[in-house]
Structures are given as C-alpha cells and as structure tokens.
Design an enzyme around this catalytic site. Structure first.
Site, PDB file in Angstrom:
ATOM      1  CB  CYS A  34      -0.940  -0.001   1.190  1.00 56.45           C
ATOM      2  SG  CYS A  34      -1.971  -1.462   1.267  1.00 56.45           S
TER       3      CYS A  34
ATOM      4  CG  HIS B 113      -3.200   3.311   1.923  1.00 54.32           C
ATOM      5  ND1 HIS B 113      -3.783   2.884   0.754  1.00 54.32           N
ATOM      6  CD2 HIS B 113      -3.254   2.253   2.771  1.00 54.32           C
ATOM      7  CE1 HIS B 113      -4.160   1.621   0.890  1.00 54.32           C
ATOM      8  NE2 HIS B 113      -3.860   1.224   2.105  1.00 54.32           N
TER       9      HIS B 113
ATOM     10  CG  ASN C 271      -6.997  -0.765   1.265  1.00 52.78           C
ATOM     11  OD1 ASN C 271      -6.213  -0.654   0.331  1.00 52.78           O
ATOM     12  ND2 ASN C 271      -6.604  -0.934   2.513  1.00 52.78           N
TER      13      ASN C 271
HETATM   14  N1  COA Z   1     -18.444  -8.081  11.126  1.00 55.77           N
HETATM   15  C1  COA Z   1     -18.959  -8.028  12.360  1.00 55.77           C
HETATM   16  N2  COA Z   1     -18.213  -8.170  13.472  1.00 55.77           N
HETATM   17  C2  COA Z   1     -16.898  -8.354  13.305  1.00 55.77           C
HETATM   18  C3  COA Z   1     -16.293  -8.441  12.043  1.00 55.77           C
HETATM   19  C4  COA Z   1     -17.121  -8.297  10.921  1.00 55.77           C
HETATM   20  N3  COA Z   1     -16.641  -8.330   9.666  1.00 55.77           N
HETATM   21  N4  COA Z   1     -14.972  -8.617  12.200  1.00 55.77           N
HETATM   22  C5  COA Z   1     -14.748  -8.656  13.515  1.00 55.77           C
HETATM   23  N5  COA Z   1     -15.921  -8.519  14.196  1.00 55.77           N
HETATM   24  C6  COA Z   1     -16.134  -8.479  15.614  1.00 55.77           C
HETATM   25  C7  COA Z   1     -15.107  -9.297  16.358  1.00 55.77           C
HETATM   26  O1  COA Z   1     -15.532 -10.648  16.473  1.00 55.77           O
HETATM   27  C8  COA Z   1     -15.077  -8.611  17.702  1.00 55.77           C
HETATM   28  O2  COA Z   1     -16.171  -9.027  18.465  1.00 55.77           O
HETATM   29  P1  COA Z   1     -16.044  -9.202  20.077  1.00 55.77           P
HETATM   30  O3  COA Z   1     -15.756  -7.800  20.588  1.00 55.77           O
HETATM   31  O4  COA Z   1     -17.377  -9.701  20.458  1.00 55.77           O
HETATM   32  O5  COA Z   1     -14.908 -10.142  20.291  1.00 55.77           O
HETATM   33  C9  COA Z   1     -15.299  -7.124  17.346  1.00 55.77           C
HETATM   34  O6  COA Z   1     -15.952  -7.141  16.062  1.00 55.77           O
HETATM   35  C10 COA Z   1     -14.039  -6.310  17.265  1.00 55.77           C
HETATM   36  O7  COA Z   1     -13.088  -7.007  16.450  1.00 55.77           O
HETATM   37  P2  COA Z   1     -11.777  -6.311  15.974  1.00 55.77           P
HETATM   38  O8  COA Z   1     -11.029  -7.232  15.053  1.00 55.77           O
HETATM   39  O9  COA Z   1     -11.041  -5.774  17.168  1.00 55.77           O
HETATM   40  O10 COA Z   1     -12.424  -5.144  15.113  1.00 55.77           O
HETATM   41  P3  COA Z   1     -11.870  -3.694  14.804  1.00 55.77           P
HETATM   42  O11 COA Z   1     -12.640  -2.678  15.490  1.00 55.77           O
HETATM   43  O12 COA Z   1     -10.377  -3.670  14.941  1.00 55.77           O
HETATM   44  O13 COA Z   1     -12.252  -3.564  13.280  1.00 55.77           O
HETATM   45  C11 COA Z   1     -11.136  -3.725  11.192  1.00 55.77           C
HETATM   46  C12 COA Z   1     -11.758  -4.497  12.347  1.00 55.77           C
HETATM   47  C13 COA Z   1     -10.527  -4.751  10.209  1.00 55.77           C
HETATM   48  C14 COA Z   1     -12.215  -2.910  10.499  1.00 55.77           C
HETATM   49  C15 COA Z   1     -10.059  -2.765  11.733  1.00 55.77           C
HETATM   50  O14 COA Z   1      -9.205  -3.434  12.602  1.00 55.77           O
HETATM   51  C16 COA Z   1      -9.254  -2.160  10.657  1.00 55.77           C
HETATM   52  O15 COA Z   1      -9.768  -1.568   9.739  1.00 55.77           O
HETATM   53  N6  COA Z   1      -7.925  -2.222  10.781  1.00 55.77           N
HETATM   54  C17 COA Z   1      -7.041  -1.638   9.824  1.00 55.77           C
HETATM   55  C18 COA Z   1      -7.035  -2.486   8.658  1.00 55.77           C
HETATM   56  C19 COA Z   1      -6.533  -1.769   7.489  1.00 55.77           C
HETATM   57  O16 COA Z   1      -6.792  -0.628   7.285  1.00 55.77           O
HETATM   58  N7  COA Z   1      -5.797  -2.498   6.689  1.00 55.77           N
HETATM   59  C20 COA Z   1      -5.247  -2.009   5.526  1.00 55.77           C
HETATM   60  C21 COA Z   1      -3.955  -1.370   5.827  1.00 55.77           C
HETATM   61  S1  COA Z   1      -3.091  -1.254   4.353  1.00 55.77           S
END
Ligand code: COA
Length: 324
Positions: free
Chosen positions: A113, A249, A280
């Site tokens: 990225c 990004h 993305n």
């Molecule tokens: N739908 C619904 N619930 C979801 C889920 C989905 N797709 N994915 C995870 N969850 C749930 C988890 O099970 C967890 O539940 P719990 O609290 O009961 O255990 C809760 O949501 C939080 O999970 P978590 O993985 O900590 O979520 P988050 O708030 O970190 O959001 C992302 C997940 C992927 C959206 C976030 O971490 C993110 O965007 N990170 C950056 C990724 C990124 O930008 N990558 C590209 C970089 S180049």
C-alpha cells in the site's frame, strides 16, 4: 531545473460496483458494521477482462494526456503492485510497450500500500539526478482476486483499480523530500498467507489470500503515521495550517480521521475519502483518491497536498506535493 513536480494524474476504477450487502452475509456481518468500522459503503471489483495491465494502461493514458506529455517522452516507467501474478518480467515493460513509449527503463516495485509514494519518491530523485526527464509512476491492484471472501477481518476492505502520475522537471519545488521506512519485525501483520510454493503443494490449490491483524495495523497506522506526516510537512518547510489537501492511503476511514486528529490538521484542510465508494486499492488508492478530489472540486492546481502511504512490510512513505 533542480526541482520536480507531478505534471498530471490519471485514474481507472474497476467497473463492477460491489455493495456491502454482497459481502456481509458470508462473514456474518452487516452493512452497518462495515460502514461504521471502515467507512466503506461499496467497492469496485474488476471484471475478467480488467487486468492489472489493462487498468494500469488506462490510468497511464489519462495521466499522460492530462500532463500534456507524449508517451515517447517517458524515460522510465515504475509500476507499484502486489497483484501482478507473473513474477517476471515486470508488468511495467508491457504497459510501456502498450503506451507506445520508446523502450524506456521499466520495472515493478513491491511496497504494497506504500507503493505509490515510493514510486513518486524514486521518480523525483531520478529526474533530479538526471537519469530521466519524465517518469511515469503507476499504482495498480486487482486485490479482489487475493481476498478471502470468508475472512471477517478483510473480506470487505480490498478492491481493484489503477492510478498514475507523470513526474517531470520543475522550476519550483513540487515534490517534497520523502520520509519513508519499514519495520520487518511486524512483517506478519499484513501479508500473503502462503507463498507460491505452499499454494502449489496444497491439497486444494487456490490463490494465496491476504491476511491481516486489523487491530494492530489500525493502532500502528493511526499513531506512527501521524508522526511521519508531520515530518514530511516539516521537510517541505510548512506546518499543518499551510496544507490544502490531506490524501492518505485509503485503508480505513477511521484511520484517516485518527491521523488527521493526531496531526491537528485544521478544518480547512480537505481530506480524501474515496474509500467510501472505492474500497482499499493498496498501491492505487492515493492517485484514485486524488482523482476523486479533482472531480468533486476539492483539489485544485497549486494546492499543497500531503500524501501518506503505508501498509504491509510494514512499509511507509510520505511527501508533500504541489498538485498539477
Ligand atoms: N463483522 C462483524 N463483526 C466483526 C467483524 C465483521 N466483519 N470482524 C470482527 N468482528 C467483531 C469481532 O468478532 C469482535 O467481536 P467481540 O468484541 O465480540 O470479540 C469485534 O468485532 C471487534 O473485532 P476487531 O477485530 O477488534 O475489530 P476492529 O474494530 O479492529 O475492526 C477492522 C476491524 C478490520 C475494520 C479494523 O481493525 C481495521 O480496519 N484495521 C485496519 C485495517 C486496514 O486498514 N488495513 C489495511 C492497511 S493497508
């Protein structure tokens, strides 16, 4: 002329519009959850005939046209991508040929990225060093093909498209010094799950999907990248108040907001939010986001824009550019 600038920007959006509703059932999620956690409403995915080569070519043609530069004036083509699956030769050679360029230097770079900003930094230094007069930088991805539709943490994030920029000489500074780096200790945070060999010997061979530890990436990007952004401003000799556009990004809308807050960007700075309808697109996301800002009247020629690219590696690169 000791300076460089971007002379023109081009974009190509993959044609298939994929709303959250098409993705969420399989990962036991909802449109509301995806929008709230990522800012994504829909994304663009490529059709069978929208390849890395064809999308990269379309964006390049538009960038050349907008720059007013003929393909034969291009001395070097740099393509940033992680989704051209022919490991060699570089897709840059094909795009250069398709454009009708005069056998320029052409190579691909792998900085995920962060690829577009790496390409802009390289292009600027090649022009300043006298190795090239005009360099075409392309960021292109077809990530839908390596996205695991069953992975709750990433199935809704990745998308397809291409962006390009022509870099050339300038009388005034138009591309600031790059602030860049990597952190191999965090290599596992975003990566291809298997290498090609592991894929081939698997019982059920399939494309090597991307995998990501979302929360850790989120923390790293929101805070470390804000510091990198401030350094890039400083190296250009300006502060947050002097900035017109912020074009990070397009990883996640919440990361964009967290960075803007951490850098204390004033409300007058216009912020790229292309992710909402594009998803993305890794190396393509910054030029695509810039293109959207022009279309929406949020970016104008002469604006000072901060570009920050970051992702797998963990690699990053940031620079201030003056928009063409
Ligand atoms: N739908 C619904 N619930 C979801 C889920 C989905 N797709 N994915 C995870 N969850 C749930 C988890 O099970 C967890 O539940 P719990 O609290 O009961 O255990 C809760 O949501 C939080 O999970 P978590 O993985 O900590 O979520 P988050 O708030 O970190 O959001 C992302 C997940 C992927 C959206 C976030 O971490 C993110 O965007 N990170 C950056 C990724 C990124 O930008 N990558 C590209 C970089 S180049």
């Amino acid at each position: 002329m000791n300076h460089t600038r971007i002379l023109g920007i081009g974009a190509y959006r993959a044609s298939r519009v994929v709303p959250n509703s098409e993705i969420v059932e399989r990962i036991d999620s909802s449109d509301e959850w995806v929008q709230q956690r990522s800012g994504i409403r829909e994304r663009r995915w490529a059709t069978e005939d929208e390849t890395v080569r064809s999308m990269g070519l379309a964006a390049s043609r538009q960038a050349l046209e907008r720059a007013g530069v003929d393909a034969r004036q291009i001395d070097c083509v740099i393509v940033a991508t992680v989704s051209h699956f022919m490991q060699t030769p570089a897709v840059a050679t094909l795009i250069a040929h398709d454009l009708g360029a005069d056998q320029p230097a052409a190579f691909d770079i792998s900085a995920a990225c962060a690829g577009f900003s790496h390409g802009i930094a390289l292009a600027s230094d090649l022009v300043r060093g006298g190795s090239a007069r005009h360099v075409l930088v392309v960021g292109v991805e077809r990530l839908s093909e390596i996205t695991d539709p069953d992975d709750r943490g990433s199935a809704f994030i990745f998308a397809d498209g291409a962006g390009a920029a022509v870099v050339g000489p300038s009388e005034t500074p138009g591309i600031g010094p790059v602030v860049w780096g990597s952190d191999g200790e965090q290599y596992d945070l975003i990566r291809q799950r298997e290498d090609w060999r592991e894929v081939i010997v698997a019982e059920q061979p399939r494309m090597p999907h991307l995998t990501m530890q979302g929360a850790a990436v989120f923390r790293w990007a929101s805070f470390t990248m804000a510091k990198v952004g401030l350094q890039a401003l400083d190296r250009f000799g300006i502060g947050p108040d002097d900035l017109d556009c912020f074009v990070p990004h397009q990883a996640n809308m919440r990361i964009t907001d967290a960075m803007a807050r951490a850098m204390k960007l004033p409300e007058t700075v216009r912020v790229a939010r292309d992710i909402a309808t594009q998803g993305n697109t890794s190396a393509a996301s910054i030029p695509l986001a810039l293109d959207r800002m022009y279309l929406d009247g949020e970016a104008r020629s002469g604006d000072r824009a901060l570009l920050i690219a970051f992702g797998a590696g963990l690699a990053y690169a940031a620079q201030v550019v003056v928009l063409p």
